[in-house]
Enzyme design. Structure first.
Site, PDB file in Angstrom:
ATOM      1  N   ASN A 103       0.835  -1.195   0.000  1.00 13.38           N
ATOM      2  CA  ASN A 103       0.000   0.000   0.000  1.00 13.38           C
ATOM      3  C   ASN A 103       0.873   1.249   0.000  1.00 13.38           C
ATOM      4  OD1 ASN A 103       0.598  -0.789   2.679  1.00 13.38           O
ATOM      5  ND2 ASN A 103      -1.190   0.249   3.514  1.00 13.38           N
TER       6      ASN A 103
ATOM      7  N   GLU B 122       0.260   5.222   0.732  1.00 15.82           N
ATOM      8  CA  GLU B 122      -0.651   6.267   1.182  1.00 15.82           C
ATOM      9  C   GLU B 122      -0.237   7.625   0.634  1.00 15.82           C
ATOM     10  OE1 GLU B 122      -2.095   4.102   5.311  1.00 15.82           O
ATOM     11  OE2 GLU B 122      -0.810   5.861   5.470  1.00 15.82           O
TER      12      GLU B 122
ATOM     13  N   CYS C  27      -4.135   0.639  -2.542  1.00 15.41           N
ATOM     14  CA  CYS C  27      -3.930  -0.563  -1.738  1.00 15.41           C
ATOM     15  C   CYS C  27      -2.872  -1.483  -2.342  1.00 15.41           C
ATOM     16  CB  CYS C  27      -5.230  -1.351  -1.635  1.00 15.41           C
ATOM     17  SG  CYS C  27      -6.603  -0.464  -0.890  1.00 15.41           S
TER      18      CYS C  27
ATOM     19  N   GLU D  43      -3.073  -4.703  -2.814  1.00 18.22           N
ATOM     20  CA  GLU D  43      -3.626  -5.695  -3.736  1.00 18.22           C
ATOM     21  C   GLU D  43      -3.728  -5.127  -5.149  1.00 18.22           C
ATOM     22  OE1 GLU D  43      -4.806  -4.664  -0.845  1.00 18.22           O
ATOM     23  OE2 GLU D  43      -5.749  -6.287   0.293  1.00 18.22           O
TER      24      GLU D  43
ATOM     25  N   CYS E   9     -10.038  -4.921   0.798  1.00 20.20           N
ATOM     26  CA  CYS E   9     -11.206  -4.039   0.786  1.00 20.20           C
ATOM     27  C   CYS E   9     -12.077  -4.355  -0.440  1.00 20.20           C
ATOM     28  CB  CYS E   9     -10.769  -2.571   0.784  1.00 20.20           C
ATOM     29  SG  CYS E   9     -10.215  -1.944  -0.817  1.00 20.20           S
TER      30      CYS E   9
ATOM     31  N   CYS F 235     -10.588  -3.563  -3.899  1.00 21.35           N
ATOM     32  CA  CYS F 235      -9.575  -4.537  -4.321  1.00 21.35           C
ATOM     33  C   CYS F 235     -10.216  -5.868  -4.716  1.00 21.35           C
ATOM     34  CB  CYS F 235      -8.543  -4.746  -3.226  1.00 21.35           C
ATOM     35  SG  CYS F 235      -7.410  -3.351  -3.096  1.00 21.35           S
TER      36      CYS F 235
HETATM   37 ZN   LIG Z   1      -7.980  -2.341  -1.110  1.00 19.90          ZN
END
Ligand SMILES: [Zn+2]
Length: 143
Positions: free
Chosen positions: A42, A44, A53, A55, A84, A87
Site C-alpha cells: 500500500n 498512502e 492498496c 492488492e 477491501c 480490491c
Molecule cells: Zn484495497
C-alpha cells in the site's frame, strides 16, 4: 505451487509499504497464469483518496508484466485483514472464475485464513454484465 513462496513475497512487499498516516502496512502478492508472482504494497498519500492498496498495486504489476489471470492471492497485514471491496472487484476482473481463486490472508503472528474470492465477493460485477449492455464491450474484446 506451494503457497509459502506467495506468502513470503507478500511479507517482503509489506516491508516496503508507505503508510505514514495509518501505519497499517499491507503486502500483497498475486500468482499469475504462468506461476509468476507479482508484489504490491500500500502507498498512502496526504490526499487520502490518492492512496492505493497493496492488492491493486500487485494486480497492476501483474498486468504491466503481461499477466492476465490470477491463480492465487496472498495478503499480509498486522492482523490478517481481508482485502477491501475495491480490491476484491479488481481481483475479480482478473479471476478466471472467482470460485477458483484462493485469497490467503496472513497475520504477522503467523496465523492465516484462506478464502475463495467468491466467498469474499459473492456477487462480483463481471465483464459479462458489461457485454450484455447495448454498446458494451464484447467478451472477446477483453483478451
Ligand atoms: Zn484495497
Amino acid at each position: 505451487m506451494d503457497n509459502s513462496e506467495l506468502v513470503a513475497a507478500a511479507k517482503a512487499a509489506r516491508e516496503a509499504a508507505y503508510t505514514p498516516y495509518s501505519g497499517y502496512a499491507v503486502g500483497a502478492a498475486v500468482q499469475d497464469e504462468r506461476n509468476r508472482i507479482h508484489r504490491g504494497c500500500n502507498v498512502e498519500n496526504a490526499s487520502f483518496g490518492a492512496t492505493i492498496c497493496a492488492e491493486r498495486n500487485a494486480v497492476a504489476s501483474m498486468v504491466a508484466h503481461g499477466g492476465r489471470s490470477i491463480a492465487a492471492v496472498a495478503v499480509v497485514t498486522a492482523d490478517g485483514g481481508v482485502p477491501c471491496g475495491m480490491c476484491l472487484q479488481v481481483l475479480a476482473e482478473f479471476a478466471p472464475a472467482t470460485e477458483q481463486v484462493e485469497v490467503i490472508c496472513v497475520a504477522m503472528d503467523g496465523s492465516s485464513r484462506t478464502f475463495k474470492l467468491s466467498d469474499l465477493l459473492p456477487h462480483a460485477f463481471r465483464s459479462d454484465a458489461v457485454a450484455r449492455t447495448p454498446g458494451g464491450v464484447q467478451g472477446s474484446d477483453l483478451t
